[in-house]
Write an enzyme that holds these catalytic residues in place. Structure first.
Site, short mmCIF file in Angstrom:
data_model
loop_
_atom_site.label_atom_id
_atom_site.label_comp_id
_atom_site.label_asym_id
_atom_site.label_seq_id
_atom_site.Cartn_x
_atom_site.Cartn_y
_atom_site.Cartn_z
N GLY A 146 -7.86 3.69 -6.55
CA GLY A 146 -8.45 4.84 -5.86
C GLY A 146 -7.41 5.84 -5.41
O GLY A 146 -6.52 5.50 -4.64
N ASP B 217 0.81 -1.21 0.00
CA ASP B 217 0.00 0.00 0.00
C ASP B 217 0.85 1.26 0.00
O ASP B 217 1.79 1.40 0.78
CB ASP B 217 -0.90 0.02 1.24
CG ASP B 217 -1.80 1.23 1.26
OD1 ASP B 217 -2.72 1.31 0.44
OD2 ASP B 217 -1.58 2.12 2.12
N THR B 218 0.51 2.17 -0.89
CA THR B 218 1.00 3.53 -0.87
C THR B 218 0.02 4.39 -1.66
O THR B 218 -0.69 3.87 -2.53
CB THR B 218 2.43 3.66 -1.44
OG1 THR B 218 2.92 4.98 -1.23
CG2 THR B 218 2.47 3.34 -2.93
N ALA B 219 -0.03 5.67 -1.35
CA ALA B 219 -1.05 6.52 -1.97
C ALA B 219 -0.91 6.58 -3.48
O ALA B 219 -1.92 6.64 -4.20
CB ALA B 219 -0.96 7.93 -1.38
N CYS C 135 -9.62 11.70 3.07
CA CYS C 135 -8.55 12.07 2.15
C CYS C 135 -8.76 13.47 1.58
O CYS C 135 -9.87 13.83 1.18
CB CYS C 135 -8.48 11.05 1.01
SG CYS C 135 -7.07 11.30 -0.09
N GLY D 80 -7.85 9.60 -3.87
CA GLY D 80 -8.61 10.77 -3.48
C GLY D 80 -10.07 10.63 -3.15
O GLY D 80 -10.70 11.62 -2.75
#
Length: 574
Positions: free
Chosen positions: A387, A332-334, A394, A389
Site C-alpha cells: 500500500g 515499516d517505511t512509506a 495519507c 497512498g
C-alpha cells in the site's frame, strides 16, 4: 489469485470501489476433489454435452434457425442431466454440498498469525497499550508504533504478557480516588463500572457514574451526575450484595450467573480476594466468536511491534523487541523498495530470528509492485506489506503522484508472494466491510487498518464531541505533526534544523484530521471488528468459501462503473 471476469490488460489498475464480487457456488469444484475418476469423467462428459447444446442454441438464435425451439429443449434437457447427476453425487458425498453458514466459516489468517485477519496499523493516534490488549483479546493484533521508546515498549510488553485472556482487564480504583479520575479511566475502556480495591488489590466493591434516571441512593454504587469532580468515590461505593465469581469460572456458567442476578458486570476474584479480571455479557459473546491471540511462549497476549526500516540502529531495535517477547515485527517505511539498506536490515533481522529458533512473524513494507514483493521475501520476510497512498490520512499521491490503486496492488503482490509460499498484508484504504472482503479475496492474508479505528475508546487520544458527533484526532505518520513529535528531545543538526524551522518539515499526510464514529453505538474496537468481520463472513458465504484459502480460490471479481458502485449503497426512499 481470484478469478477475474474481465481482461486485466484492458482494465489494468483498480481501487476497492472499482470492483465487486460475483456470487458463486463451488459445488462442482468440491465434488471434483473427492469423487472417483470414473464419476468425474461421467460428470465432465455430461457438462461437455450440455455446453455444446447451449452453444448450438446461441448460434441458432443468431442465425434465426427455425428449429430453435427444439434446440432449446435439447439444451435444457442436457443441462438437467448434469444437475440430476450432481444431485446423485451429492447424496453420496454430502460434505461437498453442505451449506456454508456465517457462524461456521473459518476466518483464521492463512499466514497463521492470530485468529482474525485484521491488524491495527502502527499509527501513534490509533495504537497503544489498550488497543494492543483489546485486539489480541479478540484474536487480532495491533502494531505498536516505532516512535515508542524502550521504556514504553517494555511497559506494553510486560502488560500484554501478564494478561489472562479469559477476562477483561478491569478498571480499578481505591476509596480516595476522585470522581474526575474515575471519569477519565471509564473513557478509555468499554466498561461502565469500576472495581474498588484496597491497597493490596483485594475487592471492596463497585462504583459507576450515573447514566439516565437510575437511582443514586446511598449504597447503590452510582455517582450522581453534577457532583463536584474532586469528590472521593468512597461515599458511593457499593460494597454489600455485590455478585462476584471465582477465578476459573467458565463462560457459560458466568453468563448464567449474570442472567440469574440481572447484572452485566461480573468481577472475577482469586481465592485470596484479589481481583483477577472482569466479565461482561458483551465480552463473553465476543470471545465466543473471536478467540484470543495467545502468546504461548511468553504467556498472556501476543505483541506485534514496529521498527522504522531506515531509522537509526533498526537491527538493535529488533534485538530489543525479541528480548521483550514480540511475536511479530513489522519493518515499516512509506517506500520500502529504495536502495539496499532496507533489505540488509531485514536480512539481519531474519538471521537473528532464525539463529534463535524463534517463531516470530517478520513483516516488511510498504511496496506495490511484484519486484518489491519479491525482494522483501528474498531478504527473509514472511510477509510483504502492500500500500502506497490509499490511507485516509495519507496525501502521498497528491503530493508526489506516486502510488498505485490498492486492489490491483494487493492482487499482483499477493500472486507474486504465493509463488514463494509467502503472503502480503493489505495496508490502508479500508472504509467498509466490503473492502476487507475484497482485500482478502485479492490474496492478502490480513488487512491492516488505521484511521477507521481512530475514534474507538481504546485508541490513545481524548474523545471529543461536536455537532457531527463523537470523534478523535488522527494524523499521518509521515505528516508534519508526526515529524515534529519524532524530533522532540533530539539535538539540533545545523543548517537542516534552521531550514526546517523556516520552511517546516516536508510532509506527506494530514497533521490533524477529525475521525468520527461510524455509528454512535460503535464505541469499542470490538464493535468495529464485529462490523467488519460480519461483512466478511457473509461475503465468504456468497462465494461458497468455508475458509480464507477457499475464499481466494473461489472469489470471482468483476469491474463496475461509478454508477454501479452507487447502486449498491444505501439510499433513502420517500
Amino acid at each position: 489469485m481470484p478469478r477475474l471476469n474481465f481482461d486485466p490488460h484492458a482494465f489494468p489498475d483498480h481501487t476497492y470501489g472499482d470492483v465487486f464480487l460475483v456470487p458463486y457456488n463451488p459445488v462442482v469444484e468440491r465434488l471434483e476433489e473427492i469423487v472417483t475418476k470414473e464419476e468425474w469423467m461421467k460428470l465432465d462428459g455430461l457438462r461437455g454435452i450440455a455446453e455444446q447444446a447451449r452453444e448450438g442454441v446461441a448460434q441458432g438464435r443468431d442465425n434465426y434457425d427455425p428449429t430453435i425451439a427444439n434446440m432449446q429443449g435439447d439444451a435444457l434437457s442436457a443441462y438437467k442431466n448434469v444437475r440430476d447427476y450432481v444431485f446423485e453425487l451429492a447424496v453420496k458425498y454430502p460434505d461437498a454440498v453442505k451449506d456454508v453458514s456465517r457462524d461456521e466459516v473459518d476466518i483464521t489468517p492463512v499466514d497463521g498469525f492470530g485468529n482474525i485477519p485484521i491488524a491495527v496499523a502502527n499509527m501513534n493516534a490509533v495504537t497503544g497499550k489498550r488497543m494492543a490488549e483489546a485486539m489480541s483479546l479478540f484474536g487480532g493484533s495491533a502494531a505498536i508504533p516505532q516512535d515508542k521508546n524502550d521504556g514504553e515498549m517494555k511497559e506494553i510488553a510486560d502488560f500484554l504478557h501478564s494478561r489472562d485472556a479469559r477476562y477483561m482487564t478491569p478498571i480499578t480504583v481505591q476509596m480516595q480516588t476522585r470522581v474526575h479520575e474515575l471519569t477519565s479511566l471509564l473513557e478509555k475502556r468499554d466498561i461502565d463500572t469500576a472495581i474498588v480495591t484496597d491497597a493490596q488489590g483485594k475487592f471492596i466493591g463497585v462504583v459507576r457514574l450515573q447514566s439516565g434516571s437510575e437511582s443514586t441512593e446511598f449504597g447503590g454504587g452510582i455517582i450522581p451526575s453534577g457532583i463536584n469532580l474532586d469528590t472521593p468515590v468512597h461515599s458511593f461505593v457499593r460494597s454489600g450484595g455485590c455478585v462476584t465469581a471465582p477465578e476459573g469460572i467458565g463462560a457459560v456458567e458466568a453468563l448464567a450467573l449474570m442472567e440469574q442476578n440481572r447484572i452485566h458486570f461480573l468481577p472475577i476474584l482469586a481465592p485470596d480476594g484479589t481481583v483477577k479480571g472482569v466479565l461482561t455479557k458483551k465480552f463473553i459473546a465476543a470471545q465466543w466468536r473471536y478467540k484470543p491471540h495467545i502468546d504461548t511462549a511468553n504467556g498472556g497476549l501476543a505483541m506485534l511491534a514496529t521498527v522504522g526500516a531506515l531509522n537509526k540502529n533498526p537491527v538493535d531495535r529488533v534485538k530489543a523487541l525479541l528480548d521483550l517477547g514480540a511475536k511479530g515485527i513489522v519493518f515499516d517505511t512509506a517506500h520500502f523498495d529504495q536502495g539496499i539498506q532496507t533489505y540488509r536490515n531485514v536480512e539481519a533481522a531474519a538471521a537473528i530470528i532464525e539463529n534463535a529458533r524463534l517463531n516470530v512473524l517478520l513483516v516488511a513494507g510498504n511496496v506495490v509492485t511484484r519486484q518489491g514483493t519479491r525482494d522483501i521475501i528474498a531478504a527473509g520476510a514472511k510477509v510483504a506489506k502492500v500500500g502506497i497512498g490509499p490511507g485516509a490520512m495519507c496525501t502521498t499521491r497528491m503530493e508526489t503522484g506516486v502510488g498505485r490503486p490498492q486492489f490491483t496492488a494487493i492482487m499482483e503482490c499477493a500472486d507474486e508472494a504465493a509463488i514463494y509460499g509467502k503472503h502480503v498484508w493489505a495496508d490502508g484504504g479500508i472504509q467498509h466491510p466490503r473492502d476487507v472482503a475484497l482485500a482478502l479475496a485479492a490474496g492478502a492474508s490480513q488487512v491492516m487498518i488505521g484511521s477507521l479505528f481512530t475514534p474507538v475508546l481504546e485508541s490513545p487520544g481524548p474523545l471529543k464531541h461536536d455537532e457531527g458527533g463523537y470523534y478523535k484526532i488522527n494524523y499521518g505518520m509521515a505528516s508534519r505533526q508526526a515529524a515534529l513529535l519524532r524530533s522532540l528531545g533530539k539535538k539540533a543538526d545545523g543548517l537542516r534544523t534552521v531550514f526546517r524551522s523556516i520552511f517546516d518539515h516536508r510532509s506527506e499526510g494530514l497533521s490533524a484530521g477529525k475521525v468520527y464514529r461510524r455509528d454512535e453505538n460503535m464505541r469499542s474496537i470490538v464493535d468495529y471488528i464485529h462490523w467488519l468481520l460480519d461483512g466478511l463472513t457473509s461475503s465468504m458465504t456468497y462465494a461458497g468459501a468455508r475458509n480464507l484459502d477457499e475464499f481466494r480460490r473461489f472469489a470471482t471479481v468483476g469491474v463496475q462503473t461509478g454508477s454501479g458502485y452507487q447502486e449498491g449503497t444505501a439510499k433513502s426512499v420517500s
